[in-house]
Design a protein around this motif. Structure first.
Motif, mmCIF file in Angstrom:
data_model
loop_
_atom_site.group_PDB
_atom_site.id
_atom_site.type_symbol
_atom_site.label_atom_id
_atom_site.label_comp_id
_atom_site.label_asym_id
_atom_site.label_seq_id
_atom_site.Cartn_x
_atom_site.Cartn_y
_atom_site.Cartn_z
ATOM 1 N N SER A 95 80.119 73.534 63.684
ATOM 2 C CA SER A 95 79.141 72.692 63.001
ATOM 3 C C SER A 95 78.306 71.953 64.037
ATOM 4 O O SER A 95 78.696 71.836 65.201
ATOM 5 N N THR A 96 77.170 71.440 63.578
ATOM 6 C CA THR A 96 76.325 70.630 64.457
ATOM 7 C C THR A 96 75.230 69.986 63.620
ATOM 8 O O THR A 96 75.076 70.298 62.433
ATOM 9 N N PHE A 97 74.491 69.058 64.220
ATOM 10 C CA PHE A 97 73.202 68.637 63.700
ATOM 11 C C PHE A 97 72.174 69.449 64.482
ATOM 12 O O PHE A 97 72.069 69.303 65.699
ATOM 13 N N MET A 98 71.464 70.319 63.802
ATOM 14 C CA MET A 98 70.524 71.208 64.494
ATOM 15 C C MET A 98 69.257 70.471 64.887
ATOM 16 O O MET A 98 68.648 69.785 64.061
ATOM 17 N N VAL A 125 82.911 56.040 54.439
ATOM 18 C CA VAL A 125 83.262 56.508 55.783
ATOM 19 C C VAL A 125 82.572 57.834 56.036
ATOM 20 O O VAL A 125 82.209 58.562 55.099
ATOM 21 N N ILE A 126 82.378 58.132 57.309
ATOM 22 C CA ILE A 126 81.786 59.403 57.706
ATOM 23 C C ILE A 126 82.789 60.147 58.583
ATOM 24 O O ILE A 126 83.407 59.559 59.468
ATOM 25 N N LYS A 127 82.988 61.432 58.298
ATOM 26 C CA LYS A 127 83.880 62.278 59.090
ATOM 27 C C LYS A 127 83.178 63.613 59.301
ATOM 28 O O LYS A 127 82.861 64.321 58.334
ATOM 29 N N LEU A 128 82.918 63.929 60.552
ATOM 30 C CA LEU A 128 82.194 65.145 60.904
ATOM 31 C C LEU A 128 83.143 66.077 61.662
ATOM 32 O O LEU A 128 83.734 65.674 62.662
ATOM 33 N N TYR A 129 83.241 67.328 61.221
ATOM 34 C CA TYR A 129 84.236 68.245 61.756
ATOM 35 C C TYR A 129 83.618 69.366 62.599
ATOM 36 O O TYR A 129 82.509 69.836 62.324
ATOM 37 N N ASN A 130 84.366 69.784 63.611
ATOM 38 C CA ASN A 130 84.090 71.007 64.381
ATOM 39 C C ASN A 130 82.721 71.035 65.046
ATOM 40 O O ASN A 130 82.039 72.064 65.050
ATOM 41 N N PHE A 131 82.334 69.902 65.624
ATOM 42 C CA PHE A 131 81.082 69.871 66.387
ATOM 43 C C PHE A 131 81.330 70.527 67.748
ATOM 44 O O PHE A 131 82.138 70.071 68.546
ATOM 45 N N ASN A 132 80.583 71.597 67.994
ATOM 46 C CA ASN A 132 80.808 72.451 69.155
ATOM 47 C C ASN A 132 80.365 71.778 70.451
ATOM 48 O O ASN A 132 79.277 71.216 70.540
ATOM 49 N N SER A 137 73.737 67.894 70.948
ATOM 50 C CA SER A 137 73.914 66.759 70.040
ATOM 51 C C SER A 137 75.361 66.271 70.028
ATOM 52 O O SER A 137 75.621 65.085 69.812
ATOM 53 N N THR A 138 76.315 67.159 70.280
ATOM 54 C CA THR A 138 77.726 66.766 70.287
ATOM 55 C C THR A 138 77.999 65.720 71.362
ATOM 56 O O THR A 138 78.745 64.757 71.137
ATOM 57 N N LEU A 326 86.084 71.609 69.969
ATOM 58 C CA LEU A 326 85.457 71.279 68.691
ATOM 59 C C LEU A 326 85.840 69.848 68.332
ATOM 60 O O LEU A 326 87.004 69.550 68.096
ATOM 61 N N TYR A 327 84.835 68.985 68.320
ATOM 62 C CA TYR A 327 85.055 67.553 68.154
ATOM 63 C C TYR A 327 84.974 67.126 66.694
ATOM 64 O O TYR A 327 84.230 67.697 65.893
#
Length: 365
Positions: A95-98, A125-132, A137-138, A326-327
């Motif tokens: 995942s990412t923010f493109m 709350v915000i939870k963001l998974y699998n940022f490469n 952006s990671t 993966l963060y």
């Protein structure tokens, strides 16, 4: 730059091509980031009551940034929580923010974060998974979120994703013991069967059904082979971008399917996505034989990377020393209650302190 927030899926109709063009212009284009996955998820009816929360950034009528999110209701004990998270996590490994690679990543991320905070009363709350870790952006997201005003911002490595650099690592890092074992099993199979491997073909319906059976046997109808997942994949492979980049390979013993793989070829990379095999032939190592054939085949055809995707399965260790991280990012809305802060901080602590993380995962299992 202009910001547009999409909270209704139907509003997104019309920007599909812009979405896919942005993937191509991002610094780390992945097959999972294309519109097809979002569309298939929606068409398969997997909304789970969640509300789309997709932040887009535009410049001169061109899409230059997008954060595909949703707000889902989650229960943590007696506490109901409005969770802002990735629109899709079940089927994609990264995942990412493109963000358009020609732009300053921090500038675009700031705009996205400002928009999210303007709606802080809509989520807890915000939870963001699998940022490469390959994505720009990671590396700056935590700093941007903290400076923007998110509360209790934190991150940790959720899982790793192993891969082979086919240009520099081929055979150099392969386990010699493993290769000898594969060769020994291959010879055993060839003595008893007519062995045929077919790499990079279009999907055969009869073999697809067999692959489902293998997967059900191995995973007890979880994931790829369950009914809802199959609805998703049926929609997914109808998309041109997926159809043109599908990888389907298999191994036959006396014309009977013994092992198969469904994955993708994209941006000169092989995505080793869904491999499976018939347990009745496990003593011949049919899965490993097929895997080696695939690695050799795509190396010879000039591919750069063979990506094992997320997960720390032991069989990957014999093929590579490389991995991506993966963060997972977490934070609390400034408008959230104290108890939400407590729950989120405990969750982050359980996943970042090694001893607690091990205990937490053991209890969850």
């Amino acid at each position: 730059m202009q910001i547009k927030l999409y909270t209704d899926f139907e509003e997104l109709r019309g920007i599909e091509d812009e979405w896919d063009r942005l993937v191509s212009r991002s610094d780390d284009p992945q097959i999972f980031y294309h519109w097809a996955w979002i569309d298939a998820y929606y068409k398969a009816g997997m909304k789970d009551g969640a509300k789309p929360f997709i932040v887009s950034v535009w410049s001169n009528n061109q899409l230059v940034g997008i954060a595909p999110l949703k707000i889902a209701i989650k229960n943590s004990g007696l506490l109901k929580m409005r969770l802002l998270t990735n629109f899709l996590t079940e089927f994609i490994d990264y995942s990412t923010f493109m963000i358009d690679k020609t732009l300053n990543v921090k500038t675009v991320l700031k705009r996205i974060c400002v928009c999210i905070l303007e709606h802080q009363g809509e989520w807890d709350v915000i939870k963001l998974y699998n940022f490469n870790s390959n994505s720009r952006s990671t590396w700056v997201l935590q700093e941007i979120m903290a400076n923007a005003g998110f509360v209790d911002v934190g991150s940790y490595v959720g899982v790793v994703a192993s891969y082979i650099d086919l240009n520099t690592d081929y055979e150099r890092v392969f386990s010699k013991k493993q290769l000898k074992n594969i060769e020994r099993r291959r010879k055993k199979a060839e003595k008893e069967f007519r062995v045929e491997t077919v790499i990079g073909q279009s999907i055969k319906a009869e073999y697809w059904e067999k692959l489902l059976d293998f997967h059900k046997s191995a995973w007890n109808k979880k994931g790829f082979s369950d009914d809802s997942s199959q609805l998703f994949y049926k929609e997914l492979i109808d998309h041109r971008i997926i159809k043109e980049n599908t990888e389907f390979s298999y191994l036959l013993l006396n014309d009977t399917l013994a092992a198969g793989h469904f994955g993708f070829l994209y941006n000169n990379k092989v995505y080793y996505y869904i491999p499976s095999y018939d347990k009745n032939y496990s003593k011949y190592g049919v899965g490993q034989i097929l895997l080696q054939e695939m690695i050799d085949y795509y190396k010879d055809r000039g591919f750069d990377t063979f990506d094992f995707l997320r997960g720390d399965e032991s069989y990957k260790d014999g093929w590579t020393e490389r991995c991506q991280f993966l963060y997972i990012f977490g934070a609390v809305s400034p408008a959230a209650s104290f108890i939400h802060r407590v729950v989120m901080n405990v969750n982050m602590a359980l996943n970042t302190i090694p001893m607690l993380k091990k205990l937490y995962r053991k209890i969850r299992r």
